[in-house]
Design a protein around this motif. Structure first.
Motif, PDB file in Angstrom:
ATOM      1  N   ASN A   1       0.807  -1.229   0.000  1.00  0.00           N
ATOM      2  CA  ASN A   1       0.000   0.000   0.000  1.00  0.00           C
ATOM      3  C   ASN A   1       0.837   1.275   0.000  1.00  0.00           C
ATOM      4  OD1 ASN A   1      -2.606  -1.193  -0.050  1.00  0.00           O
ATOM      5  ND2 ASN A   1      -2.441  -1.648   2.136  1.00  0.00           N
ATOM      6  N   SER A   2       2.002   1.240  -0.647  1.00  0.00           N
ATOM      7  CA  SER A   2       2.915   2.385  -0.561  1.00  0.00           C
ATOM      8  C   SER A   2       2.348   3.648  -1.209  1.00  0.00           C
ATOM      9  CB  SER A   2       4.258   2.033  -1.208  1.00  0.00           C
ATOM     10  OG  SER A   2       4.082   1.654  -2.568  1.00  0.00           O
ATOM     11  N   ILE A   3       1.581   3.513  -2.275  1.00  0.00           N
ATOM     12  CA  ILE A   3       1.026   4.691  -2.945  1.00  0.00           C
ATOM     13  C   ILE A   3      -0.005   5.361  -2.048  1.00  0.00           C
ATOM     14  CG2 ILE A   3      -0.244   5.519  -4.963  1.00  0.00           C
ATOM     15  CD1 ILE A   3       0.926   3.108  -6.510  1.00  0.00           C
ATOM     16  N   VAL A   4      -0.896   4.563  -1.485  1.00  0.00           N
ATOM     17  CA  VAL A   4      -1.903   5.101  -0.559  1.00  0.00           C
ATOM     18  C   VAL A   4      -1.227   5.666   0.681  1.00  0.00           C
ATOM     19  CG1 VAL A   4      -3.862   4.516   0.923  1.00  0.00           C
ATOM     20  CG2 VAL A   4      -3.724   3.579  -1.397  1.00  0.00           C
ATOM     21  N   ASN A   5      -0.241   4.947   1.211  1.00  0.00           N
ATOM     22  CA  ASN A   5       0.451   5.406   2.425  1.00  0.00           C
ATOM     23  C   ASN A   5       1.082   6.787   2.236  1.00  0.00           C
ATOM     24  OD1 ASN A   5      -0.192   3.060   3.745  1.00  0.00           O
ATOM     25  ND2 ASN A   5       1.809   2.093   3.490  1.00  0.00           N
ATOM     26  N   ALA A   6       1.568   7.051   1.020  1.00  0.00           N
ATOM     27  CA  ALA A   6       2.229   8.327   0.764  1.00  0.00           C
ATOM     28  C   ALA A   6       1.305   9.509   1.018  1.00  0.00           C
ATOM     29  CB  ALA A   6       2.743   8.358  -0.680  1.00  0.00           C
ATOM     30  N   LEU A   7       0.006   9.284   0.870  1.00  0.00           N
ATOM     31  CA  LEU A   7      -0.943  10.386   1.003  1.00  0.00           C
ATOM     32  C   LEU A   7      -1.833  10.277   2.228  1.00  0.00           C
ATOM     33  CD1 LEU A   7      -1.974  10.701  -2.751  1.00  0.00           C
ATOM     34  CD2 LEU A   7      -0.348  12.100  -1.485  1.00  0.00           C
ATOM     35  N   THR A   8      -1.510   9.332   3.115  1.00  0.00           N
ATOM     36  CA  THR A   8      -2.349   9.157   4.303  1.00  0.00           C
ATOM     37  C   THR A   8      -1.531   9.198   5.597  1.00  0.00           C
ATOM     38  OG1 THR A   8      -2.206   6.729   4.065  1.00  0.00           O
ATOM     39  CG2 THR A   8      -4.120   7.823   3.094  1.00  0.00           C
ATOM     40  N   GLY A   9      -0.376   9.860   5.540  1.00  0.00           N
ATOM     41  CA  GLY A   9       0.397  10.043   6.764  1.00  0.00           C
ATOM     42  C   GLY A   9       1.242   8.862   7.188  1.00  0.00           C
ATOM     43  N   LYS A  10       1.351   7.850   6.327  1.00  0.00           N
ATOM     44  CA  LYS A  10       2.150   6.669   6.668  1.00  0.00           C
ATOM     45  C   LYS A  10       3.355   6.546   5.728  1.00  0.00           C
ATOM     46  CE  LYS A  10      -1.995   4.204   8.222  1.00  0.00           C
ATOM     47  NZ  LYS A  10      -2.881   3.030   7.993  1.00  0.00           N
ATOM     48  N   PHE A  11       3.820   7.667   5.242  1.00  0.00           N
ATOM     49  CA  PHE A  11       4.882   7.694   4.231  1.00  0.00           C
ATOM     50  C   PHE A  11       6.211   7.247   4.829  1.00  0.00           C
ATOM     51  CE2 PHE A  11       8.050  10.200   1.721  1.00  0.00           C
ATOM     52  CZ  PHE A  11       7.833   9.569   0.513  1.00  0.00           C
ATOM     53  N   ASN A  12       6.855   6.272   4.159  1.00  0.00           N
ATOM     54  CA  ASN A  12       8.119   5.738   4.658  1.00  0.00           C
ATOM     55  C   ASN A  12       9.312   6.069   3.756  1.00  0.00           C
ATOM     56  OD1 ASN A  12       6.942   4.393   6.933  1.00  0.00           O
ATOM     57  ND2 ASN A  12       6.165   2.816   5.547  1.00  0.00           N
ATOM     58  N   GLY A  13       9.087   6.903   2.744  1.00  0.00           N
ATOM     59  CA  GLY A  13      10.154   7.207   1.808  1.00  0.00           C
ATOM     60  C   GLY A  13      10.871   8.504   2.139  1.00  0.00           C
ATOM     61  N   THR A  14      11.253   9.220   1.077  1.00  0.00           N
ATOM     62  CA  THR A  14      11.977  10.481   1.214  1.00  0.00           C
ATOM     63  C   THR A  14      11.197  11.593   0.514  1.00  0.00           C
ATOM     64  OG1 THR A  14      14.122   9.371   1.235  1.00  0.00           O
ATOM     65  CG2 THR A  14      14.109  11.742   0.741  1.00  0.00           C
ATOM     66  N   LYS A  15      11.006  12.701   1.216  1.00  0.00           N
ATOM     67  CA  LYS A  15      10.367  13.869   0.604  1.00  0.00           C
ATOM     68  C   LYS A  15      11.449  14.823   0.099  1.00  0.00           C
ATOM     69  CE  LYS A  15       6.057  13.709   3.242  1.00  0.00           C
ATOM     70  NZ  LYS A  15       5.103  14.436   4.106  1.00  0.00           N
ATOM     71  N   VAL A  16      11.445  15.044  -1.217  1.00  0.00           N
ATOM     72  CA  VAL A  16      12.363  16.013  -1.821  1.00  0.00           C
ATOM     73  C   VAL A  16      11.613  17.333  -1.901  1.00  0.00           C
ATOM     74  CG1 VAL A  16      13.778  16.582  -3.810  1.00  0.00           C
ATOM     75  CG2 VAL A  16      13.499  14.173  -3.140  1.00  0.00           C
ATOM     76  N   THR A  17      12.041  18.280  -1.089  1.00  0.00           N
ATOM     77  CA  THR A  17      11.305  19.538  -0.922  1.00  0.00           C
ATOM     78  C   THR A  17      11.930  20.669  -1.738  1.00  0.00           C
ATOM     79  OG1 THR A  17      12.610  20.140   1.023  1.00  0.00           O
ATOM     80  CG2 THR A  17      10.607  18.849   1.397  1.00  0.00           C
ATOM     81  N   VAL A  18      11.177  21.753  -1.865  1.00  0.00           N
ATOM     82  CA  VAL A  18      11.657  22.918  -2.602  1.00  0.00           C
ATOM     83  C   VAL A  18      11.501  24.143  -1.718  1.00  0.00           C
ATOM     84  CG1 VAL A  18      11.170  21.978  -4.891  1.00  0.00           C
ATOM     85  CG2 VAL A  18       9.395  23.223  -3.668  1.00  0.00           C
ATOM     86  N   GLU A  19      12.302  25.148  -2.021  1.00  0.00           N
ATOM     87  CA  GLU A  19      12.185  26.412  -1.291  1.00  0.00           C
ATOM     88  C   GLU A  19      10.973  27.162  -1.815  1.00  0.00           C
ATOM     89  OE1 GLU A  19      14.076  27.373   1.174  1.00  0.00           O
ATOM     90  OE2 GLU A  19      15.531  25.744   1.076  1.00  0.00           O
ATOM     91  N   LYS A  20      10.103  27.591  -0.922  1.00  0.00           N
ATOM     92  CA  LYS A  20       8.900  28.323  -1.320  1.00  0.00           C
ATOM     93  C   LYS A  20       9.158  29.818  -1.246  1.00  0.00           C
ATOM     94  CE  LYS A  20       6.032  24.923  -2.116  1.00  0.00           C
ATOM     95  NZ  LYS A  20       5.522  24.694  -3.472  1.00  0.00           N
TER      96      LYS A  20
END
Length: 232
Positions: A213-232
């Motif tokens: 369920n990794s795709i669903v987890n990414a959007l339901t607060g159970k994300f176990n990967g890496t977030k690549v962020t940007v400067e806003k």
């Protein structure tokens, strides 16, 4: 919310490494349906590596090799879109060049219309030009479609400081900026795609497709990967 999901071609093949593994694709489809049923708009870009790795050949012109790769992504998108339909979703496949009646020609207005009707839109054929990867294609489409985030489904569970297969001491990042990715040449996506994402402030979340369920987890607060962020 609007997301763009990038699926590696090899991931569609499961353990077989080439062609398709229907059960693997069906599991992806069921996860995406969960998101669509929640009102999330989903676009999909696939790689073509389960059919073609043309850049490894020294006997084929690069432009021709890339054209074959574009066709491989179209085959993948047509197949995956049909599996998505089989579990109850509406889909459309868009390409940046005419493919007769196989697909429809991409335009932002057309894609928006489909997404707003809760269809899953497959962006096939890359950018339509050689020398650009599907990494660049997914970032380009995400920017054009004003997506909130790109989900990069890979065969690794996030971004590491080094290749963890070669270096056991490699450190996994929970979060990292796109500038750090570029500076350290971490190859989350290729350099062209990385710079395009940085300049247009497009975040990317990297995770392991094989996780349950990794795709669903990414959007339901159970994300176990890496977030690549940007400067806003």
């Amino acid at each position: 919310m609007r997301i763009l999901l990038k699926l590696r071609g090899e991931a569609l093949a499961g353990d077989k490494k080439t062609g398709f593994d229907e059960e693997t694709v069906r599991k992806v489809a069921l996860q995406v349906k969960t998101l669509v049923d929640q009102g999330i708009q989903v676009g999909v870009v696939t790689g073509g590596g389960n059919f073609w790795r043309g850049r490894t050949s020294e006997n084929i012109d690069r432009t021709k090799a890339d054209q074959i790769g574009m066709l491989a992504t179209i085959m993948n998108c047509i197949y995956v879109s049909e599996i998505f339909r089989s579990v109850g979703m509406m889909t459309n496949v868009l390409t940046p060049f005419e493919c007769g009646s196989f697909t429809k020609l991409f335009s932002k207005d057309r894609a928006n219309k489909y997404l707003e009707k809760n269809m899953v839109v497959f962006f096939a054929g890359g950018t339509g030009h050689p020398y650009f990867s599907t990494d660049t294609g997914v970032v380009l489409r995400a920017i054009e479609m004003e997506a909130d985030v790109i989900l990069l489904a890979k065969s690794i569970d996030g971004v590491y400081s080094d290749d963890p297969k070669k270096n056991p001491a490699a450190v996994k990042y929970d979060e990292i900026t796109i500038d750090e990715v570029i500076d350290q040449n971490l190859q989350v996506v290729d350099m062209t795609a990385s710079i395009l994402a940085r300049d247009n402030k497009m975040p990317m979340w990297v995770f392991d497709l094989n996780e349950e369920n990794s795709i669903v987890n990414a959007l339901t607060g159970k994300f176990n990967g890496t977030k690549v962020t940007v400067e806003k």
